[in-house]
Design a protein around this motif. Structure first.
Motif, PDB file in Angstrom:
ATOM      1  N   UNK A 157      16.503  48.132  49.308  1.00  0.00           N
ATOM      2  CA  UNK A 157      17.497  49.097  49.781  1.00  0.00           C
ATOM      3  C   UNK A 157      16.888  50.051  50.812  1.00  0.00           C
ATOM      4  N   UNK A 158      15.611  50.391  50.608  1.00  0.00           N
ATOM      5  CA  UNK A 158      14.931  51.269  51.577  1.00  0.00           C
ATOM      6  C   UNK A 158      14.810  50.572  52.925  1.00  0.00           C
ATOM      7  N   UNK A 159      14.413  49.290  52.901  1.00  0.00           N
ATOM      8  CA  UNK A 159      14.276  48.560  54.177  1.00  0.00           C
ATOM      9  C   UNK A 159      15.616  48.498  54.902  1.00  0.00           C
ATOM     10  N   UNK A 160      16.670  48.212  54.162  1.00  0.00           N
ATOM     11  CA  UNK A 160      17.980  48.054  54.796  1.00  0.00           C
ATOM     12  C   UNK A 160      18.468  49.383  55.360  1.00  0.00           C
ATOM     13  N   UNK A 161      18.224  50.466  54.613  1.00  0.00           N
ATOM     14  CA  UNK A 161      18.637  51.794  55.095  1.00  0.00           C
ATOM     15  C   UNK A 161      17.895  52.114  56.399  1.00  0.00           C
ATOM     16  N   UNK A 162      16.599  51.831  56.423  1.00  0.00           N
ATOM     17  CA  UNK A 162      15.795  52.097  57.637  1.00  0.00           C
ATOM     18  C   UNK A 162      16.309  51.312  58.836  1.00  0.00           C
ATOM     19  N   UNK A 163      16.864  50.136  58.570  1.00  0.00           N
ATOM     20  CA  UNK A 163      17.356  49.292  59.666  1.00  0.00           C
ATOM     21  C   UNK A 163      18.827  49.592  59.990  1.00  0.00           C
ATOM     22  N   UNK A 164      19.335  50.670  59.424  1.00  0.00           N
ATOM     23  CA  UNK A 164      20.664  51.146  59.800  1.00  0.00           C
ATOM     24  C   UNK A 164      21.817  50.450  59.098  1.00  0.00           C
ATOM     25  N   UNK A 165      21.545  49.770  58.022  1.00  0.00           N
ATOM     26  CA  UNK A 165      22.631  49.066  57.322  1.00  0.00           C
ATOM     27  C   UNK A 165      23.288  50.008  56.305  1.00  0.00           C
ATOM     28  N   UNK A 166      24.594  50.128  56.401  1.00  0.00           N
ATOM     29  CA  UNK A 166      25.327  51.097  55.570  1.00  0.00           C
ATOM     30  C   UNK A 166      25.152  50.770  54.084  1.00  0.00           C
ATOM     31  N   UNK A 167      24.886  51.814  53.298  1.00  0.00           N
ATOM     32  CA  UNK A 167      24.595  51.630  51.867  1.00  0.00           C
ATOM     33  C   UNK A 167      25.768  50.980  51.122  1.00  0.00           C
ATOM     34  N   UNK A 168      27.010  51.219  51.573  1.00  0.00           N
ATOM     35  CA  UNK A 168      28.143  50.677  50.809  1.00  0.00           C
ATOM     36  C   UNK A 168      28.217  49.144  50.864  1.00  0.00           C
ATOM     37  N   UNK A 169      27.513  48.553  51.834  1.00  0.00           N
ATOM     38  CA  UNK A 169      27.525  47.078  51.910  1.00  0.00           C
ATOM     39  C   UNK A 169      26.507  46.441  50.960  1.00  0.00           C
ATOM     40  N   UNK A 170      25.587  47.261  50.433  1.00  0.00           N
ATOM     41  CA  UNK A 170      24.419  46.719  49.732  1.00  0.00           C
ATOM     42  C   UNK A 170      24.573  46.882  48.217  1.00  0.00           C
ATOM     43  N   UNK A 171      24.375  45.802  47.481  1.00  0.00           N
ATOM     44  CA  UNK A 171      24.554  45.834  46.025  1.00  0.00           C
ATOM     45  C   UNK A 171      23.328  45.252  45.330  1.00  0.00           C
ATOM     46  N   UNK A 172      22.792  46.012  44.375  1.00  0.00           N
ATOM     47  CA  UNK A 172      21.633  45.553  43.597  1.00  0.00           C
ATOM     48  C   UNK A 172      22.153  44.713  42.437  1.00  0.00           C
ATOM     49  N   UNK A 173      22.036  43.391  42.582  1.00  0.00           N
ATOM     50  CA  UNK A 173      22.613  42.502  41.564  1.00  0.00           C
ATOM     51  C   UNK A 173      21.555  41.691  40.824  1.00  0.00           C
ATOM     52  N   UNK A 174      20.302  41.712  41.311  1.00  0.00           N
ATOM     53  CA  UNK A 174      19.235  41.001  40.600  1.00  0.00           C
ATOM     54  C   UNK A 174      18.852  39.680  41.254  1.00  0.00           C
ATOM     55  N   UNK A 175      18.052  38.909  40.540  1.00  0.00           N
ATOM     56  CA  UNK A 175      17.424  37.719  41.127  1.00  0.00           C
ATOM     57  C   UNK A 175      18.110  36.433  40.656  1.00  0.00           C
ATOM     58  N   UNK A 176      18.875  35.858  41.580  1.00  0.00           N
ATOM     59  CA  UNK A 176      19.685  34.681  41.262  1.00  0.00           C
ATOM     60  C   UNK A 176      18.818  33.461  40.918  1.00  0.00           C
ATOM     61  N   UNK A 177      17.647  33.373  41.574  1.00  0.00           N
ATOM     62  CA  UNK A 177      16.751  32.248  41.278  1.00  0.00           C
ATOM     63  C   UNK A 177      16.250  32.325  39.833  1.00  0.00           C
ATOM     64  N   UNK A 178      16.052  33.555  39.347  1.00  0.00           N
ATOM     65  CA  UNK A 178      15.605  33.727  37.962  1.00  0.00           C
ATOM     66  C   UNK A 178      16.734  33.364  36.995  1.00  0.00           C
ATOM     67  N   UNK A 179      17.989  33.549  37.429  1.00  0.00           N
ATOM     68  CA  UNK A 179      19.095  33.114  36.559  1.00  0.00           C
ATOM     69  C   UNK A 179      19.014  31.602  36.306  1.00  0.00           C
ATOM     70  N   UNK A 180      18.706  30.839  37.350  1.00  0.00           N
ATOM     71  CA  UNK A 180      18.525  29.384  37.147  1.00  0.00           C
ATOM     72  C   UNK A 180      17.409  29.127  36.159  1.00  0.00           C
ATOM     73  N   UNK A 181      16.315  29.877  36.323  1.00  0.00           N
ATOM     74  CA  UNK A 181      15.161  29.692  35.428  1.00  0.00           C
ATOM     75  C   UNK A 181      15.563  29.945  33.969  1.00  0.00           C
TER      76      UNK A 181
END
Ligand code: UD1
Length: 369
Positions: free
Chosen positions: A157-181
């Protein structure tokens, strides 16, 4: 009942398949609002790099197979764009969803963005800070183009904020690859691989190396190969070798000492068992840093940087750089018992696709922008 909204899921290379699998299944099984179809670009096409993952993960055949294959970055990316654009024109999806950081990710992302189709990026915001890596370019640009961004860790989220990406577009949902695992871990089984190579549980080092920066340059690969031959004198090594690396090892006339065993690329269920049961994993892959962190198995990353720092701060990963002597010293230290187990990072669980699906549904219900 209103028509369902259709999402075009795009996958192309080995590390993509375990990321789309749980999401495709979840959308099809649980959503009354959304439907999905799967496009396989064919960036990876060998049975051992592609088909075996569909079988192991119980995935349906892709709805569309583009058969793009290998080529230079420009040619491969352009070819995927041409083919994906045709699919989008024909099937008219309401959204395109891409995962990870391979050439298929940015290629499909560019097509969606230019056709004004909402674009979703799963695994957004990871940054190595190294723009010489093709994946870093793919990550930065895909995130810039995306309307919804799903992250695996909070640093993203810090990287995206620094690159000017609006926070409302960003969602912390976790690691999908680990869900397969998590979903498949009861089936992990190394089969006959260990016996075939005269190896036993917890008594081998598992190695994967395929980054162009490590394997395309004769000096780098020769140095790392000599280090592996040396390390194999301490504990046997099993190296399922990527086609790129095999080609290069042949070109540079490299050979293996007795304890150093090469084999062809391995399917998902077997490879996961091999990670789980290794004394140590030595890799330059991104996903393997995460999977070893989940297992609490010591991992040495043979790179100067990682876009997955949480595997170091919380997990079992150590960034050793690419100097063979330093990697060797770190390996001996770990094999002598000086290792960290770490913990599983936040939201690396079996509910990731559920969280993503909820946000996608909210997006179409216009509850979020
Ligand atoms: C790609 C991804 C990388 C990912 C890796 C996982 C990009 C820029 N790179 O790298 O991020 O970590 O996949 O494996 O997208 N080849 C085969 N058979 C195959 C696939 C490839 O023989 O099924 C050989 C070809 O010689 C090809 C080479 O491997 O030229 C590289 O394949 P490519 O898809 O270009 O990149 P990877 O190195 O696999």
């Amino acid at each position: 009942m209103p028509l369902k909204k259709t999402i075009c899921l795009v996958a192309g290379a080995r590390p993509n398949f375990m990321k789309v699998a749980p999401l495709l299944k979840r959308i099809r099984a649980e959503s009354s609002l959304l439907d999905a179809f799967l496009v396989h670009t064919g960036q990876h096409y060998d049975a051992a790099m592609s088909d075996v993952f569909f079988t192991d993960l119980g995935m349906p055949e892709p709805d569309v197979y583009l058969g793009v294959g290998s080529a230079s970055h420009a040619v491969q990316t352009a070819q995927i764009m041409i083919e994906v654009e045709t699919v989008v024109h024909e099937r008219k999806p309401d959204m395109v969803l891409v995962v990870g950081d391979v050439n298929s990710t940015i290629a499909a992302g560019l097509v969606a963005a230019k056709l004004n189709i909402p674009l979703v990026h799963v695994e957004a915001g990871l940054r190595s800070g190294d723009r010489r890596m093709p994946e870093e370019i793919n990550r930065i640009l895909t995130d810039q183009l995306s309307d919804l961004l799903f992250t695996t860790s909070r640093d993203a989220h810090e990287h995206l904020a620094k690159e000017g990406i609006a926070a409302h577009k960003v969602h912390f949902t976790g690691n999908l690859m680990i869900e397969s695992l998590v979903q498949h871990q009861h089936r992990f089984d190394a089969g006959t691989i260990l016996t075939r190579h005269q190896l036993s549980k917890s008594n081998y080092v598992l190695v994967t190396l395929h980054r162009p920066s490590n394997v395309d340059n004769p000096e780098s690969l020769k140095g790392l190969w000599a280090m592996l031959n040396r390390l194999a004198g301490t504990l046997p090594i099993l190296f399922p070798i990527h086609p790129r690396t095999r080609k290069m090892a042949k070109l540079f006339n490299l050979s293996e000492n007795e304890g150093f065993r090469l084999c062809d690329p391995i399917g998902y269920l077997e490879f996961m068992a091999l990670q789980r049961d290794a004394a140590l994993v030595l890799t330059d892959s991104g996903g393997i840093q995460e999977e070893t962190t989940f297992f609490g198995v010591p991992c040495i990353t043979v790179r100067e940087n990682t876009e997955r720092p949480v595997t170091i701060t919380e997990g079992s990963n150590v960034l050793a750089g690419t100097d063979p002597d330093k990697v060797y010293a770190e390996a001996l230290k770990i094999l002598a018992g000086d290792k960290k187990i770490g913990k599983i990072p936040e939201l690396w669980d079996d509910k990731v696709s559920h969280r993503i699906l909820k946000v996608l549904e909210q997006y179409f219900k216009e509850e979020i922008k």
